[in-house]
Design a protein around this motif. Structure first.
Motif, mmCIF file in Angstrom:
data_model
loop_
_atom_site.group_PDB
_atom_site.id
_atom_site.type_symbol
_atom_site.label_atom_id
_atom_site.label_comp_id
_atom_site.label_asym_id
_atom_site.label_seq_id
_atom_site.Cartn_x
_atom_site.Cartn_y
_atom_site.Cartn_z
ATOM 1 N N GLN A 68 0.808 -1.226 0.000
ATOM 2 C CA GLN A 68 0.000 0.000 0.000
ATOM 3 C C GLN A 68 0.841 1.276 0.000
ATOM 4 N N ASN A 69 2.101 1.203 0.424
ATOM 5 C CA ASN A 69 2.965 2.391 0.447
ATOM 6 C C ASN A 69 3.762 2.558 -0.849
ATOM 7 N N ASN A 70 3.508 1.669 -1.819
ATOM 8 C CA ASN A 70 4.176 1.755 -3.113
ATOM 9 C C ASN A 70 3.122 2.194 -4.138
ATOM 10 N N PRO A 71 3.099 3.478 -4.504
ATOM 11 C CA PRO A 71 2.044 3.995 -5.381
ATOM 12 C C PRO A 71 1.957 3.279 -6.733
ATOM 13 N N ASP A 72 3.096 2.907 -7.314
ATOM 14 C CA ASP A 72 3.073 2.217 -8.602
ATOM 15 C C ASP A 72 2.429 0.834 -8.465
ATOM 16 N N GLN A 73 2.790 0.120 -7.400
ATOM 17 C CA GLN A 73 2.230 -1.210 -7.192
ATOM 18 C C GLN A 73 0.739 -1.134 -6.861
ATOM 19 N N ALA A 74 0.360 -0.160 -6.048
ATOM 20 C CA ALA A 74 -1.061 0.015 -5.712
ATOM 21 C C ALA A 74 -1.868 0.353 -6.963
ATOM 22 N N ALA A 75 -1.329 1.183 -7.832
ATOM 23 C CA ALA A 75 -2.028 1.536 -9.075
ATOM 24 C C ALA A 75 -2.162 0.319 -9.981
ATOM 25 N N TYR A 76 -1.107 -0.490 -10.070
ATOM 26 C CA TYR A 76 -1.177 -1.708 -10.881
ATOM 27 C C TYR A 76 -2.232 -2.656 -10.313
ATOM 28 N N ALA A 77 -2.232 -2.811 -8.990
ATOM 29 C CA ALA A 77 -3.194 -3.705 -8.342
ATOM 30 C C ALA A 77 -4.631 -3.230 -8.582
ATOM 31 N N ARG A 78 -4.869 -1.941 -8.480
ATOM 32 C CA ARG A 78 -6.220 -1.413 -8.708
ATOM 33 C C ARG A 78 -6.647 -1.648 -10.159
ATOM 34 N N ALA A 79 -5.726 -1.460 -11.104
ATOM 35 C CA ALA A 79 -6.048 -1.705 -12.511
ATOM 36 C C ALA A 79 -6.342 -3.191 -12.739
ATOM 37 N N LEU A 80 -5.565 -4.076 -12.098
ATOM 38 C CA LEU A 80 -5.805 -5.514 -12.219
ATOM 39 C C LEU A 80 -7.158 -5.882 -11.626
ATOM 40 N N TRP A 81 -7.474 -5.314 -10.473
ATOM 41 C CA TRP A 81 -8.774 -5.541 -9.816
ATOM 42 C C TRP A 81 -9.914 -5.156 -10.754
ATOM 43 N N GLU A 82 -9.793 -3.996 -11.402
ATOM 44 C CA GLU A 82 -10.834 -3.552 -12.335
ATOM 45 C C GLU A 82 -10.927 -4.493 -13.535
ATOM 46 N N ARG A 83 -9.778 -4.895 -14.067
ATOM 47 C CA ARG A 83 -9.782 -5.806 -15.224
ATOM 48 C C ARG A 83 -10.440 -7.130 -14.862
ATOM 49 N N ILE A 84 -10.126 -7.662 -13.690
ATOM 50 C CA ILE A 84 -10.727 -8.935 -13.260
ATOM 51 C C ILE A 84 -12.240 -8.778 -13.135
#
Length: 173
Positions: A68-84
């Motif tokens: 959660q403290n890594n903005p790039d990783q959090a953004a990737y995770a949110r995009a993956l969540w939306e894609r799923i």
């Protein structure tokens, strides 16, 4: 990590004990072995084997983690969540957590799988599309085996993230 030898295991050959021995005959590729054909597919193609849950929680949970403290990783995770959510609308997909929850020491979101077909479609897709994220895939059996399901029976994609297993242990008075 839980000691895998602390559990008992039924024989993998239970129900197959009195069959003829298998041969070492090679298949046409010269490498693999010929298996006895009987024209019936395993029930595991259409239903999860016992003791996997066939109820509300599904047979498997998939927890996809991000720091959660890594903005790039959090953004990737949110995009993956939306894609799923868009590509697999038939799956149960939970809230996108931006903080640790339960035994999970970092932020994550969860996907439930209810059938072998869902498992067979989603897990290979996730292997290819998870990017830098780690994922825990664990079965759901009886509640008293939650710790075992999250450890000895679990599978990881990517780096293993140590879980807080104390949540599964009874509190000492």
């Amino acid at each position: 990590m839980t000691d895998a030898y602390a559990f008992s295991y039924p024989s993998p050959l239970e129900g197959y004990e009195k069959l003829e021995p298998l041969t070492d005959e090679r298949a046409e590729d010269g490498k693999s072995l010929k298996n006895p054909q009987h024209g019936v597919l395993s029930k595991a193609y259409t239903e999860f084997p016992d003791p996997l849950s066939k109820g509300r929680e599904g047979g498997f949970d998939v927890h996809i983690y991000h720091f959660q403290n890594n903005p790039d990783q959090a953004a990737y995770a949110r995009a993956l969540w939306e894609r799923i959510r868009r590509e697999f609308p038939e799956l149960r997909i939970y809230t996108f957590f931006d903080r640790p929850v339960g035994p999970h020491p970092v932020a994550m979101f969860e996907v439930n799988l209810f059938t072998p077909a869902q498992f067979g479609a989603f897990v290979p897709w996730l292997v290819i599309n998870r990017g830098p994220l780690s994922a825990l895939i664990h079965p759901n059996t009886v509640e008293s085996e939650d710790e075992r399901n999250h450890t000895q029976r679990a599978t990881w994609l990517g780096d293993r993230i140590p879980l807080d297993l104390t949540i599964f242990r009874p509190r000492k008075e």
